[in-house]
Design an enzyme around this catalytic site. Structure first.
Site, mmCIF file in Angstrom:
data_model
loop_
_atom_site.group_PDB
_atom_site.id
_atom_site.type_symbol
_atom_site.label_atom_id
_atom_site.label_comp_id
_atom_site.label_asym_id
_atom_site.label_seq_id
_atom_site.Cartn_x
_atom_site.Cartn_y
_atom_site.Cartn_z
ATOM 1 N N HIS A 83 0.719 -1.303 0.014
ATOM 2 C CA HIS A 83 0.019 0.195 0.059
ATOM 3 C C HIS A 83 0.756 1.179 0.034
ATOM 4 O O HIS A 83 2.073 1.147 0.784
ATOM 5 C CB HIS A 83 -0.849 0.138 1.129
ATOM 6 C CG HIS A 83 -1.814 1.041 1.184
ATOM 7 N ND1 HIS A 83 -3.082 1.160 0.549
ATOM 8 C CD2 HIS A 83 -1.968 2.335 1.968
ATOM 9 C CE1 HIS A 83 -3.574 2.403 0.774
ATOM 10 N NE2 HIS A 83 -2.880 3.097 1.499
ATOM 11 N N ASP A 162 -14.900 3.354 7.862
ATOM 12 C CA ASP A 162 -13.626 4.539 7.473
ATOM 13 C C ASP A 162 -14.135 5.175 5.981
ATOM 14 O O ASP A 162 -13.837 6.433 5.935
ATOM 15 C CB ASP A 162 -12.468 3.536 6.877
ATOM 16 C CG ASP A 162 -11.350 4.452 6.287
ATOM 17 O OD1 ASP A 162 -10.985 5.223 7.077
ATOM 18 O OD2 ASP A 162 -11.277 4.371 5.162
ATOM 19 N N ARG A 169 -13.965 13.942 7.309
ATOM 20 C CA ARG A 169 -12.517 14.434 7.733
ATOM 21 C C ARG A 169 -12.163 15.188 6.339
ATOM 22 O O ARG A 169 -11.342 16.366 6.472
ATOM 23 C CB ARG A 169 -11.666 13.423 7.893
ATOM 24 C CG ARG A 169 -11.535 12.560 9.063
ATOM 25 C CD ARG A 169 -10.757 11.363 9.258
ATOM 26 N NE ARG A 169 -9.248 11.785 8.830
ATOM 27 C CZ ARG A 169 -8.586 10.669 8.253
ATOM 28 N NH1 ARG A 169 -9.056 9.417 7.972
ATOM 29 N NH2 ARG A 169 -7.167 11.105 8.003
ATOM 30 N N SER A 184 -6.917 4.512 9.597
ATOM 31 C CA SER A 184 -7.735 4.592 8.328
ATOM 32 C C SER A 184 -7.091 3.493 7.155
ATOM 33 O O SER A 184 -7.807 2.409 6.900
ATOM 34 C CB SER A 184 -7.885 5.928 7.610
ATOM 35 O OG SER A 184 -8.319 5.872 6.162
ATOM 36 N N LYS A 188 -8.203 -1.057 6.701
ATOM 37 C CA LYS A 188 -8.221 -1.526 5.161
ATOM 38 C C LYS A 188 -7.585 -2.720 4.940
ATOM 39 O O LYS A 188 -7.759 -3.781 4.512
ATOM 40 C CB LYS A 188 -8.424 -0.345 4.301
ATOM 41 C CG LYS A 188 -9.615 0.543 4.449
ATOM 42 C CD LYS A 188 -9.628 1.804 3.287
ATOM 43 C CE LYS A 188 -8.695 2.689 3.885
ATOM 44 N NZ LYS A 188 -8.658 4.031 3.132
#
Ligand code: URA
Length: 431
Positions: A83, A162, A169, A184, A188
């Site tokens: 990621h 989220d 946000r 967050s 995931k």
């Protein structure tokens, strides 16, 4: 029953919430029992007061519990994932997945769309005609088992809290808060089911994290959340003070990814892919160390196995892997260097925004993307350019947007008589 106003006040005054209180707050928010204005006030209190490691862990756990989780164990192998916190020109996953799969390690990734000036892997993949990013979980598992890899969209049921919280946000000035970003992202990743995860925290002008210190803090928080959830996590801090590679924009980036898999990639992208693959292969069930992982990864870029894995993967997801199938923009314009000098800096966010204005990204969530448009940065930091030589090339839908982008990209380049100090691509690694 919790009283949200009391928890907000306690956090505002620097107090600590119990794990049960954090969990209840988040799950009540997910059930629509806590309104957006109270959750926004809570996030703002967190901006000023932070969260402890225990609170961050409870928040992550509650986000995960708001929806489904993916069980990858039927694949019967140790599964790896990667990621990135988001950058400009970051097409690493499109190269890394096939490289890792070509080395015999299953790669299963759930990905997101572009956000602001940063591109998203799904949008890039959708520039491949026919490519399906929405697979059922069964199809996802079957494809990882049979083809060795899959990159798909996160489902609506994966960490739904989220999605809601992130949207909130985004419009309340509470995105850039380290414990909220860490929870967050990690919620995931943990819900996505991989055993080992390599995280790439981008640092610099084009990234959320502008300094190495803040990136290190985010990295440490994410490694800790992974450890608490029983996942192995390695976090690289990498330079985003210039776009990665040369291409910025969806089809242009896919093209560059394919060129890289054919052994003809830009040096920074190759370095990043080989480095990340080294970590992933060392974390896999192959039983090899990082340097052997790097060696094997490097080999896939020259022996044809990387591109073969790419073609097999893209076809399995319904796409046409042929480069001729990718859309091209009708107007291309060079961005000439105004003087003979060295490239001292490239304002990365400005390049990302120029691509966005061309149509490569979304200003509003519901906007459509023009996959063909974007920017090729011909000159990178430290390069010597002669007056009139192209700094970059703009690929646009029409003359008007091309002209605007040329001005924006020109302004994004800082030229000077002296070459800049060399800057490493990988700034730090945390594990
Ligand atoms: N990416 C995410 O998924 N979440 C954040 O909060 C920031 C970046």
């Amino acid at each position: 029953m919790i009283r949200p106003a009391e928890l907000i006040q306690r956090k505002r005054d620097g107090g600590e919430l119990s794990a049960a209180e954090v969990t209840e707050l988040v799950l009540a928010y997910a059930r629509d029992e806590v309104p957006d204005y109270q959750m926004a006030a809570f996030c703002m209190a967190v901006f000023f007061r932070g969260l402890t490691a225990a609170e961050t862990d409870a928040l992550t756990d509650a986000l995960i519990r708001s929806g489904d989780t993916v069980d990858l164990s039927p694949i019967g192998r140790r599964i790896v994932d990667k990621h990135s916190t988001g950058g400009v020109g970051d097409k690493t996953s499109i190269v890394l997945g096939p490289v890792v799969a070509a080395c015999g390690v299953p790669f299963a990734k759930m990905s997101g769309r572009g956000l602001g000036h940063t591109g998203g892997t799904l949008d890039k993949l959708e520039s491949i005609p026919g490519f399906r990013v929405e697979l059922e979980i069964d199809e996802f598992l079957a494809q990882v088992r049979e083809v060795g890899m899959a990159i798909v969209s996160t489902t609506a049921d994966l960490v739904p809290a989220d999605k809601r919280l992130y949207g909130l946000r985004d419009v309340t000035g509470t995105v850039d808060i380290i414990p909220l970003i860490a929870s967050s992202i990690m919620s995931k990743k943990i819900a996505g089911g991989a055993d080992a995860i390599v995280l790439d925290v981008k640092v610099g002008d084009g990234a959320f994290m502008k300094t190495v210190e803040s990136a290190r803090e985010l990295a440490a928080a994410m490694v800790e959340l992974g450890r608490r959830a029983g996942r192995e996590v390695v976090c690289e801090l990498t330079d985003m003070d210039q776009p990665l590679g040369r291409a910025v924009g969806n089809a242009l980036e896919v093209r560059e990814a394919v060129e890289t898999l054919r052994g003809d990639g830009p040096p920074d992208l190759v370095e990043l892919v080989v480095g990340a693959a080294g970590h992933l292969l060392a974390l896999s069930d192959l039983g090899i160390d990082e340097s052997e992982g790097r060696r094997r990864a490097q080999q896939t870029l020259t022996d044809g196995t990387g591109i073969a894995a790419y073609e097999g993967w893209v076809e399995a997801q319904g796409g046409d892997p042929n480069l001729d199938a990718l859309a091209t923009a009708p107007v291309t314009k060079p961005v000439p260097a105004p003087q003979s000098d060295y490239v001292q800096a490239i304002a990365t966010t400005a390049v990302g925004e120029a691509a966005l204005h061309l149509g490569a990204g979304r200003v509003r969530k519901e906007d459509a993307i023009d996959h063909a448009v974007g920017i090729l940065c011909r000159a990178k930091r430290g390069d010597r350019v002669e007056q009139g030589q192209p700094l970059a090339e703009v690929h646009a839908r029409d003359e008007e947007t091309a002209t605007r982008a040329v001005a924006e990209v020109t302004a994004a380049y800082t030229l000077g008589e002296e070459p800049p100090e060399p800057q490493p691509l990988v700034l730090d690694v945390l594990a």
